[in-house]
Design a protein around this motif. Structure first.
Motif, PDB file in Angstrom:
ATOM      1  N   PRO A 148       0.819  -1.217   0.000  1.00 34.36           N
ATOM      2  CA  PRO A 148       0.000   0.000   0.000  1.00 34.36           C
ATOM      3  C   PRO A 148       0.853   1.269   0.000  1.00 34.36           C
ATOM      4  O   PRO A 148       0.469   2.263  -0.601  1.00 34.36           O
ATOM      5  N   SER A 149       2.030   1.195   0.639  1.00 36.03           N
ATOM      6  CA  SER A 149       2.879   2.388   0.659  1.00 36.03           C
ATOM      7  C   SER A 149       3.280   2.794  -0.765  1.00 36.03           C
ATOM      8  O   SER A 149       3.442   3.974  -1.064  1.00 36.03           O
ATOM      9  N   SER A 150       3.415   1.811  -1.662  1.00 36.88           N
ATOM     10  CA  SER A 150       3.759   2.134  -3.054  1.00 36.88           C
ATOM     11  C   SER A 150       2.634   2.880  -3.751  1.00 36.88           C
ATOM     12  O   SER A 150       2.874   3.688  -4.651  1.00 36.88           O
ATOM     13  N   VAL A 151       1.404   2.582  -3.355  1.00 43.25           N
ATOM     14  CA  VAL A 151       0.279   3.319  -3.932  1.00 43.25           C
ATOM     15  C   VAL A 151       0.409   4.801  -3.578  1.00 43.25           C
ATOM     16  O   VAL A 151       0.291   5.678  -4.435  1.00 43.25           O
ATOM     17  N   LEU A 152       0.693   5.064  -2.294  1.00 45.58           N
ATOM     18  CA  LEU A 152       0.879   6.465  -1.878  1.00 45.58           C
ATOM     19  C   LEU A 152       2.028   7.115  -2.644  1.00 45.58           C
ATOM     20  O   LEU A 152       1.922   8.242  -3.124  1.00 45.58           O
ATOM     21  N   MET A 153       3.146   6.380  -2.754  1.00 42.73           N
ATOM     22  CA  MET A 153       4.369   6.963  -3.312  1.00 42.73           C
ATOM     23  C   MET A 153       4.258   7.235  -4.816  1.00 42.73           C
ATOM     24  O   MET A 153       4.968   8.081  -5.348  1.00 42.73           O
ATOM     25  N   ASN A 154       3.382   6.501  -5.504  1.00 41.77           N
ATOM     26  CA  ASN A 154       3.167   6.763  -6.933  1.00 41.77           C
ATOM     27  C   ASN A 154       2.048   7.776  -7.158  1.00 41.77           C
ATOM     28  O   ASN A 154       2.180   8.675  -7.992  1.00 41.77           O
ATOM     29  N   ALA A 155       0.968   7.623  -6.417  1.00 41.63           N
ATOM     30  CA  ALA A 155      -0.207   8.455  -6.724  1.00 41.63           C
ATOM     31  C   ALA A 155      -0.069   9.880  -6.189  1.00 41.63           C
ATOM     32  O   ALA A 155      -0.525  10.832  -6.835  1.00 41.63           O
ATOM     33  N   ILE A 156       0.555  10.041  -5.009  1.00 38.72           N
ATOM     34  CA  ILE A 156       0.583  11.386  -4.423  1.00 38.72           C
ATOM     35  C   ILE A 156       1.400  12.380  -5.261  1.00 38.72           C
ATOM     36  O   ILE A 156       0.929  13.485  -5.523  1.00 38.72           O
ATOM     37  N   PRO A 157       2.612  12.020  -5.708  1.00 30.52           N
ATOM     38  CA  PRO A 157       3.313  12.989  -6.575  1.00 30.52           C
ATOM     39  C   PRO A 157       2.530  13.325  -7.842  1.00 30.52           C
ATOM     40  O   PRO A 157       2.570  14.465  -8.314  1.00 30.52           O
ATOM     41  N   ASN A 376      10.076  10.257  -1.563  1.00 34.81           N
ATOM     42  CA  ASN A 376       9.527   9.106  -2.270  1.00 34.81           C
ATOM     43  C   ASN A 376      10.348   7.848  -2.014  1.00 34.81           C
ATOM     44  O   ASN A 376      11.571   7.914  -1.933  1.00 34.81           O
ATOM     45  N   HIS A 377       9.703   6.711  -1.908  1.00 32.92           N
ATOM     46  CA  HIS A 377      10.461   5.463  -1.729  1.00 32.92           C
ATOM     47  C   HIS A 377      10.710   4.734  -3.052  1.00 32.92           C
ATOM     48  O   HIS A 377      11.360   3.693  -3.056  1.00 32.92           O
ATOM     49  N   VAL A 378      10.219   5.283  -4.146  1.00 28.04           N
ATOM     50  CA  VAL A 378      10.551   4.705  -5.456  1.00 28.04           C
ATOM     51  C   VAL A 378      11.881   5.316  -5.895  1.00 28.04           C
ATOM     52  O   VAL A 378      11.958   6.502  -6.206  1.00 28.04           O
ATOM     53  N   SER A 388      19.870   8.412 -12.660  1.00 31.14           N
ATOM     54  CA  SER A 388      18.450   8.671 -12.484  1.00 31.14           C
ATOM     55  C   SER A 388      18.095   9.019 -11.046  1.00 31.14           C
ATOM     56  O   SER A 388      18.942   8.976 -10.169  1.00 31.14           O
ATOM     57  N   SER A 389      16.880   9.382 -10.820  1.00 33.21           N
ATOM     58  CA  SER A 389      16.448  10.093  -9.629  1.00 33.21           C
ATOM     59  C   SER A 389      15.261   9.397  -8.979  1.00 33.21           C
ATOM     60  O   SER A 389      14.585   8.586  -9.609  1.00 33.21           O
ATOM     61  N   PRO A 390      14.994   9.735  -7.722  1.00 31.98           N
ATOM     62  CA  PRO A 390      13.772   9.240  -7.099  1.00 31.98           C
ATOM     63  C   PRO A 390      12.555   9.657  -7.929  1.00 31.98           C
ATOM     64  O   PRO A 390      12.575  10.703  -8.574  1.00 31.98           O
ATOM     65  N   LEU A 391      11.498   8.864  -7.870  1.00 38.34           N
ATOM     66  CA  LEU A 391      10.232   9.288  -8.466  1.00 38.34           C
ATOM     67  C   LEU A 391       9.822  10.596  -7.799  1.00 38.34           C
ATOM     68  O   LEU A 391      10.046  10.788  -6.604  1.00 38.34           O
ATOM     69  N   GLY A 392       9.270  11.514  -8.567  1.00 38.70           N
ATOM     70  CA  GLY A 392       8.918  12.802  -7.983  1.00 38.70           C
ATOM     71  C   GLY A 392       7.840  13.499  -8.783  1.00 38.70           C
ATOM     72  O   GLY A 392       7.382  12.984  -9.822  1.00 38.70           O
ATOM     73  N   VAL A 393       7.463  14.656  -8.299  1.00 37.30           N
ATOM     74  CA  VAL A 393       6.460  15.470  -8.991  1.00 37.30           C
ATOM     75  C   VAL A 393       6.894  15.694 -10.440  1.00 37.30           C
ATOM     76  O   VAL A 393       6.079  15.675 -11.365  1.00 37.30           O
ATOM     77  N   TYR A 394       8.222  15.886 -10.625  1.00 34.62           N
ATOM     78  CA  TYR A 394       8.755  16.151 -11.975  1.00 34.62           C
ATOM     79  C   TYR A 394       8.454  15.017 -12.954  1.00 34.62           C
ATOM     80  O   TYR A 394       8.460  15.230 -14.156  1.00 34.62           O
TER      81      TYR A 394
END
Lengths: 438, 438
Positions: A148-157, A376-378, A388-394
């Protein structure tokens, strides 16, 4: 049977260090040719037959039979019901984590995700307009690695970026739904969700079907089929990085309680037998204490077997000549997670060039970052933090250059452009610039 | 024989508009299976045999024989000599363009490429450290599409980002070197350059050989073999987008001299028969004038034949009901280059969501942006502006998250992380957080 975790003990002073070190690090992202061929077929089939193909593959691979793709959709009411059904402690934790992740990504957007422009001396306006992607797809694995934490980390940004529609796909083998994943989708503001997975879900998102709208970017981790499918649809849509096994590198000056470091290594190792946990430390006595802590704590762990396989197969305790050498080694690894377990972490932080995320100081366990610190944990794995970089708003925004040349500016720029255009044999380019000269 | 350029004339008011419009737009990025297989072989061969394989392929495909890869290296002295050998007008133009491109990318770095951090109420430090990629490869096509301006547009953002080594590869079929390309490499600050191309050059950059150091990211356009090779090495290294044919969309309110618009359409069409030039305008009389300008100006163009094939095969003059509708249509295309040829471009700019670069006002010809306005000319094609961005400093940087949790912060975050970790069945994650509780 006693389970034993024996990470390799290496010393940078040994003649054969680099050879042993490289052998430990080795991990190949090479894709299996048979998987590639199978995935190419599935993609093509979904592209041409749409919903019907998705339904067939979902029945075949997930044992989930449905007459229409609509039946695979999870309604907002179902997501909400999942949220209501989980224990209140989990609800609060999910909301607290989501709140912190949102605050961090909002700060990130302010720091590097806003439009900008300036006018130069000729009055020319130059800049970039930053806008959200219209519609994105988020892949969430099902089964044992349903996080579930991955859902937050992908959807929130994506949400913070301003993405209009966030479409989640999650396989539910034999119809088994993970309530916490559904609750996370509710908290994170997922727009639509479908119980489907594998290459067929990636195809449906990339190409669209009669029921599922095509998205413009797909993020989120998955198995080898999902990874191969993402690689193939890259170009038709955007994708995030292809993730390898998770890794932690602990850079220790010997001041952190050894139990904490041992547990941090476990927390990586428990993900997967291929996960990698490495300790770098200049103090041999401390390394011995960490190994003792590993031996003492392992029997208490429910996932002891996976932890032991991961540590024995891919883990390492490395004695370095100095903290400086440890920093250099860390740079050569470019780890996904890098803990600077030191009383003076900022002394070392500036020496660290490549890492997905840097956890500073003894209190900053990687697990806090995994769930709720905010970042982000991705993160880039397998050394890809070099580029490459953490998943982010960008990742959920894109940029359009803005150029407005005034009549005066065109007089300055025109001759330069024309000269270079003629040099490249592109006469229409040159003429277009020259026509604007007065 | 009279060469005629007949872009399709479409009207949004026609019943069959969308069908005809979609047919015009259609372009498939599907890769050829035979090319894919050939490229896979070349990559593997270079990976296992290194320099020897590179030399063989260079001899076979480029007709350029060398005993060692060192012989394929262009020294800094050779790059400098090329710069000295070109006409002084070209030297000045290259330097002026490079200067402006550099200023723009420096502004871009300040706007969105700097490290940032903050401390929250618990004293937790959160942020991102932005660092340059260590070593990048730049692919520069040889032969007919050898563009020195592309050398500037790829190398300068890398330089501004702070990349340590910029390695350029450029095929020189039968040893023919393009002096302007070499001069551009000199001006842009390329670190090393090799006369090689194709999939073998991509392989050498991605995997490294005894002579060529492995890079961490590869950018730059190339033919179908280069594109297929980049797609395959993605993950081992970073890559930029895979480019399709170039496109321009002109959104005209009828106030720009029709000759200018015709020439701007030519300047896209002259690149390639597959290039696409589209005019959207609500004024039928103006569209007629542009077609008349096309007819009048075409015979003067040295590349008339390519222009005619491109405009007749893929070009379109589209009558819209309004400028607003034209903006909507433009968004559905997501063009690489978007000219807002209007007296009041800012009135329309805010309606434009997807485009690689937006050129505002009649004086802002696309060609000024291609060479010297400052923004990058490497732009997302084939509708990929829906999810991707112009090449920029950010493509040569990467980010590491920074997290420093204080003892007090760990008391707040620990219980949240532990709750979620137990929910995911990751007990070591939970324990690592709980160990930090006092």
């Amino acid at each position: 049977m006693k389970i034993v975790a024996s990470p390799a003990y290496l010393s940078t002073a040994s003649a054969d260090f680099f050879q042993n070190f490289q052998a430990r690090l080795h991990w190949s992202a090479d894709t299996d040719v048979a998987i590639e061929a199978r995935v190419a077929e599935i993609l093509q089939d979904v592209q041409s037959r749409g919903d019907a193909a998705v339904l067939e593959y979902t029945a075949r691979f997930d044992g989930l039979t449905a007459a229409t793709v609509q039946e695979l959709e999870l309604s907002q009411a179902e997501l909400r019901a999942a949220f209501d059904a989980i224990p209140s402690a989990q609800r609060s934790a999910l909301e607290a984590a989501a709140h912190r992740v949102r605050l961090y990504h909002e700060a990130q957007k302010r720091a590097c995700g806003e439009s900008w422009s300036y006018r130069d001396a000729d009055g020319t306006l130059l800049g970039q307009k930053v806008t959200p992607i219209d519609r994105v797809g988020i892949y969430v694995p099902g089964g044992k690695a349903a996080y579930p934490s991955s859902v937050l980390m992908n959807a929130i940004p994506a949400h913070v970026a301003g993405v209009g529609e966030i479409i989640m796909v999650v396989p539910t083998p034999r119809g088994e739904r993970n309530l916490l994943v559904l609750a996370a989708a509710y908290v994170a503001g997922v727009t639509r969700a479908y119980t489907m997975g594998g290459a067929q879900a990636i195809a449906a998102l990339a190409y669209g079907t009669a029921t599922i709208p095509a998205v413009h970017k797909i993020t989120g981790p998955g198995n080898a089929y999902v990874a191969a499918a993402k690689r193939r649809v890259f170009g038709t849509v955007g994708i995030d990085m292809i993730a390898g096994p998770s890794e932690i590198l602990v850079l220790a000056d010997g001041t952190t309680p050894p139990d904490w470091v041992a547990m941090d290594m476990f927390s990586q190792a428990e993900h997967d037998e291929l996960a990698q946990s490495i300790l770098l430390c200049p103090d041999p006595a401390y390394i011995t204490e960490v190994q003792a802590a590993i031996d003492r704590l392992l029997p208490e762990m429910p996932r002891a077997e996976i932890i032991a396989k991961s540590l024995s197969g891919r883990g390492a305790l490395i004695l370095t000549r100095s903290m400086e050498e440890a920093c250099d080694l860390s740079n050569s690894i470019a780890p996904e997670h890098l803990e600077v377990s030191s009383q003076d972490p900022h002394r070392w932080e500036h020496l660290l060039k490549h890492a997905g995320a840097i956890f500073l100081g003894a209190y900053t366990s990687e697990s806090l970052g995994d769930y709720c610190a905010g970042p982000n944990h991705v993160l880039p794995t397998s050394g890809t933090a070099r580029f490459s970089s953490p998943l982010g708003v960008y990742d959920f925004q894109k940029r359009s250059s803005l150029i407005e040349v005034t009549a005066a500016g065109a007089q300055v720029l025109g001759p330069i452009a024309a000269e270079l255009a003629y040099g490249e044999g592109l006469q229409a380019h040159a003429r277009a610039a020259q026509m604007r000269l007065v």
